[in-house]
Design an enzyme around this catalytic site. Sequence first.
Site, PDB file in Angstrom:
ATOM      1  N   LYS A  48       1.186   4.755   7.242  1.00  0.00           N
ATOM      2  CA  LYS A  48       0.538   5.545   6.150  1.00  0.00           C
ATOM      3  C   LYS A  48       1.195   6.879   6.404  1.00  0.00           C
ATOM      4  O   LYS A  48       2.002   7.200   7.355  1.00  0.00           O
ATOM      5  CB  LYS A  48      -1.062   5.653   6.666  1.00  0.00           C
ATOM      6  CG  LYS A  48      -1.897   4.343   6.512  1.00  0.00           C
ATOM      7  CD  LYS A  48      -2.160   4.250   5.045  1.00  0.00           C
ATOM      8  CE  LYS A  48      -2.793   3.171   4.833  1.00  0.00           C
ATOM      9  NZ  LYS A  48      -1.647   2.006   4.431  1.00  0.00           N
ATOM     10  N   SER A  85       0.897  -1.309   0.090  1.00  0.00           N
ATOM     11  CA  SER A  85      -0.157  -0.060  -0.045  1.00  0.00           C
ATOM     12  C   SER A  85       0.910   1.152  -0.130  1.00  0.00           C
ATOM     13  O   SER A  85       0.274   2.467  -0.533  1.00  0.00           O
ATOM     14  CB  SER A  85      -0.821  -0.001   1.024  1.00  0.00           C
ATOM     15  OG  SER A  85      -0.157   0.248   2.473  1.00  0.00           O
TER      16      SER A  85
END
Lengths: 421, 156
Positions: free
Chosen positions: B113, B76
């Site tokens: 993230k 990701s």
Amino acid sequence: MPIALIDGNNFYVSCERVFNPKLEGRPVVVLSNNDGCAVARSNEVKALGVKMGTPWFQMQDLARQHGITALSSNYALYADMSNRMMSVLSQYSPDQEIYSIDECFLGLDGFENYDLVIHAQAMRSQVRRWVGIPVCVGIAETKTLSKLANHCAKKSLAGADGVCDLTRLSETERSRLLATIEVGEVWGIGPRLSKQLADRGIHSVEALRRADPKTIRREFSVVVERTVLELNAIPCLSIENVASAKQQIMSSRSLGNYVYDLAPLKEAVATYVAIAAEKLRAQGSVAGMIQVYIRTNPHKEDCPQYSKGLTIPLPEPSGDTLYLTRAALWGLRRIYRPGFAYQKAGIVLMNLSDATNKQASLFCTHRENDRLMEVIDRANAIWGRGTLRSAATGVSKSWVMKREKMSPQYTTHWEQLPVAI
Amino acid sequence: MACGVLTPRGQPSGHGGPVFPEAGVIHVPGCPLLARPVPAGFPSPATDYVETRLSLDKHLVEHEDATFFVRVQGNSMVGFGIHDGDLLVVDRSRDPGDRSVVIAVVDGQFMVKQACRVPEGVLLRSSGPGHGDILVGPEQELAVWGVVRWAIHPVS
């Protein structure tokens, strides 16, 4: 001089929560060796009335009802988190005594111009932030009182927000607070002493504080007298920066399954000797005696019971694993009786002395394997405990303890790191 | 273990006392000095210039007590150069700034993230195919577990 006691809240549970945030706000217990009893409880579990040391099998119904998560003790993780916590706290005072895996004393001599509560809040937030562990801080004039202050901080007595500074209270406020705390909460006053004190009408901390130290000494001991003095803000116990060398080293476990035969008991005893001897050498000592003991499960009253120990004086003090193992196994063969279900075995190294001042005996026949021991200790430090070991410790290990619910060793094994997606 | 044995310079050992008399022979862990026997003939001209060898550990880990290693699973964050299986060096002592790459806790799960401040709260950005961003509104609590300082990626 003021002393602070800093203590990790439900330390083992808090360590687990750092790496498994799903456990936050949920009831969690950590079980002792062999998944036996609760040794750490989250606040949610405490609220359900589960006491320290409750056997896991007695909690089964409650666990199902409330979704309690049970974990095996992950000592590698707790030890690493403890080292981190202690290292952070050592920045707050040059005087630190690490008292146990989750608590330390800090001497705050020379911090008179500091606001100690603000200083303590800074410790709390830094440990929480850096290491992830919530801690409480108790501050008072003596070690015994700072332990008590820590208790108040935990229970949010005296309006504490994780910090309780008893030195801020007036004499009347202090009396009133200590009168509400049971005498059993005092450091060193165990259940038996509490009962004996209660028989003399001493129920609260305040009552013990008001007791006459001389009378207490006569009726109990000099240790309890010291406690009374410490409760009166007279310091009797100093901060010990350097851990003194242990006078005894024990190594014992519950066996994973019941063991009937001598062979697996020998393996277990040899393994415990190896663990204890490693600690012995690490503190630079040699042992003059070794005790070995075995016992059946005293809680299984319907089974035949047997419990026996034997202390073996060594012709010459030793720190040699192989020599100590031979002595322990010699003792084990003498106390072993067939036909019993053994549940626990252990050894104790005693009469410890400094290895450098070792006295040679005239009739000494054995040579210490100093070099070999050094190699073993270094190899095991690098590649993990038990990499190099005596063959007596066995290969089958049918007796090793159960740790079925153990979380990964997040900080000490590359293949067990926490995962992020 | 790298150990140095300190003996007085210019004096053959065994004659004059040790440099620090009360300590005798001093073992200094990690000390690069004279880890070899002192040559009896012409002294090495480089001994005055010995420095500590570079340590990757010291380079990557700024706050030892607050630093943890985390393994990446999935792709990701490929756009940030963070690949499946990479090793992250995470420092819990650092304040996350705007656009810091962080370990965030979302529904009890660790996520790596990029945390971006937006008018609606904090946007946790991914940058891999098929991975959407997550908006954490002001009413939700964003738990930043630590700031990612390094991603270690094996090459060959």
